[in-house]
Design a protein around this motif. Structure first.
Motif, short mmCIF file in Angstrom:
data_model
loop_
_atom_site.label_atom_id
_atom_site.label_comp_id
_atom_site.label_asym_id
_atom_site.label_seq_id
_atom_site.Cartn_x
_atom_site.Cartn_y
_atom_site.Cartn_z
N GLN A 14 -6.70 -12.05 41.01
CA GLN A 14 -7.71 -11.01 40.92
C GLN A 14 -7.63 -10.07 42.12
O GLN A 14 -7.13 -10.44 43.17
CB GLN A 14 -9.10 -11.64 40.87
CG GLN A 14 -9.38 -12.39 39.59
CD GLN A 14 -10.80 -12.92 39.56
OE1 GLN A 14 -11.49 -12.97 40.56
NE2 GLN A 14 -11.23 -13.33 38.38
N ALA A 16 -9.97 -6.72 44.16
CA ALA A 16 -11.29 -6.11 44.31
C ALA A 16 -11.14 -4.68 44.80
O ALA A 16 -10.28 -4.39 45.63
CB ALA A 16 -12.14 -6.90 45.31
N PHE A 18 -13.63 -1.51 46.16
CA PHE A 18 -14.97 -1.11 46.58
C PHE A 18 -15.00 0.40 46.71
O PHE A 18 -14.37 0.98 47.59
CB PHE A 18 -15.34 -1.78 47.92
CG PHE A 18 -15.54 -3.26 47.77
CD1 PHE A 18 -16.81 -3.77 47.54
CD2 PHE A 18 -14.48 -4.12 47.83
CE1 PHE A 18 -17.00 -5.13 47.38
CE2 PHE A 18 -14.65 -5.49 47.68
CZ PHE A 18 -15.92 -5.99 47.45
N ASP A 20 -17.39 4.14 45.04
CA ASP A 20 -18.32 4.72 44.07
C ASP A 20 -17.69 5.94 43.40
O ASP A 20 -18.35 6.64 42.65
CB ASP A 20 -19.66 5.08 44.73
CG ASP A 20 -19.49 6.09 45.87
OD1 ASP A 20 -18.35 6.45 46.19
OD2 ASP A 20 -20.52 6.50 46.43
N MET A 38 -12.14 -6.58 40.09
CA MET A 38 -13.58 -6.56 40.31
C MET A 38 -13.94 -5.26 41.01
O MET A 38 -13.29 -4.90 42.00
CB MET A 38 -14.01 -7.73 41.20
CG MET A 38 -13.63 -9.08 40.67
SD MET A 38 -14.43 -9.38 39.10
CE MET A 38 -13.41 -10.67 38.48
N ASN A 40 -16.66 -3.28 43.14
CA ASN A 40 -17.82 -3.49 44.01
C ASN A 40 -18.34 -4.93 43.95
O ASN A 40 -19.53 -5.18 43.98
CB ASN A 40 -18.94 -2.48 43.69
CG ASN A 40 -18.47 -1.06 43.91
OD1 ASN A 40 -17.68 -0.79 44.81
ND2 ASN A 40 -18.94 -0.15 43.08
N GLN A 41 -17.41 -5.84 43.84
CA GLN A 41 -17.72 -7.28 43.78
C GLN A 41 -16.53 -8.03 44.36
O GLN A 41 -15.39 -7.60 44.20
CB GLN A 41 -17.96 -7.69 42.33
CG GLN A 41 -18.37 -9.11 42.09
CD GLN A 41 -19.69 -9.47 42.72
OE1 GLN A 41 -19.71 -9.85 43.89
NE2 GLN A 41 -20.78 -9.35 41.99
N HIS A 42 -16.77 -9.15 45.02
CA HIS A 42 -15.68 -9.93 45.61
C HIS A 42 -14.91 -10.67 44.52
O HIS A 42 -15.39 -10.86 43.40
CB HIS A 42 -16.22 -10.89 46.66
CG HIS A 42 -17.31 -11.78 46.14
ND1 HIS A 42 -17.07 -12.89 45.38
CD2 HIS A 42 -18.65 -11.69 46.26
CE1 HIS A 42 -18.21 -13.47 45.05
NE2 HIS A 42 -19.20 -12.73 45.58
N THR A 43 -13.72 -11.14 44.84
CA THR A 43 -12.86 -11.77 43.85
C THR A 43 -13.30 -13.18 43.48
O THR A 43 -12.76 -13.75 42.53
CB THR A 43 -11.40 -11.80 44.32
OG1 THR A 43 -11.33 -12.52 45.56
CG2 THR A 43 -10.84 -10.41 44.49
N PHE A 45 -16.21 -13.78 42.37
CA PHE A 45 -17.19 -13.63 41.29
C PHE A 45 -16.60 -14.14 39.99
O PHE A 45 -15.45 -13.92 39.68
CB PHE A 45 -17.57 -12.15 41.11
CG PHE A 45 -18.39 -11.92 39.86
CD1 PHE A 45 -19.74 -12.19 39.85
CD2 PHE A 45 -17.78 -11.48 38.70
CE1 PHE A 45 -20.49 -12.01 38.69
CE2 PHE A 45 -18.52 -11.30 37.54
CZ PHE A 45 -19.88 -11.57 37.54
N ARG A 46 -17.42 -14.85 39.21
CA ARG A 46 -16.98 -15.35 37.92
C ARG A 46 -18.19 -15.69 37.09
O ARG A 46 -19.16 -16.23 37.59
CB ARG A 46 -16.13 -16.60 38.14
CG ARG A 46 -15.33 -16.96 36.94
CD ARG A 46 -14.30 -17.98 37.30
NE ARG A 46 -14.13 -19.07 36.39
CZ ARG A 46 -14.53 -19.18 35.16
NH1 ARG A 46 -15.24 -18.27 34.61
NH2 ARG A 46 -14.28 -20.21 34.42
N SER A 47 -18.14 -15.39 35.82
CA SER A 47 -19.17 -15.85 34.89
C SER A 47 -18.53 -16.92 34.00
O SER A 47 -17.31 -16.97 33.86
CB SER A 47 -19.71 -14.69 34.04
OG SER A 47 -18.72 -14.22 33.17
#
Length: 85
Positions: A14, A16, A18, A20, A38, A40-43, A45-47
């Motif tokens: 993954q 990342a 960052f 806008d 990802m 604006n989220q760190h690597t 992160f996972r759902s």
């Protein structure tokens, strides 16, 4: 920062980004050699329903709940010959 640095490695996981600035995000997404990007989220992160994988020499296949269920199932077929059917 307008310049993207691209590494050529035999591994890819993954990444990342960052920012806008949407054009920068889309440019990074297209150029990054990663299995997921990802924004604006760190690597880390996972759902639970999100597949995860490495590309190239970074692992074996795709992980995640859906993919694990498919790999653990065996598909079968039954053929029945019957004069009743």
């Amino acid at each position: 920062m307008n310049r993207l640095t691209v590494c050529r490695l035999p591994f890819a996981f993954q990444a990342a980004v960052f920012s806008d600035h949407q054009p920068t995000i889309l440019r990074a997404y297209k150029r990054l050699d990663a299995s997921a990007v990802m924004v604006n989220q760190h690597t880390a992160f996972r759902s639970d329903g999100m597949p995860f994988a490495g590309l190239k020499q970074s692992g074996l296949g795709v992980g995640g709940i859906h993919h694990a269920f498919r790999e653990l199932q065996v598909e079968k077929m039954m053929v029945i010959h019957s004069p009743e059917l």
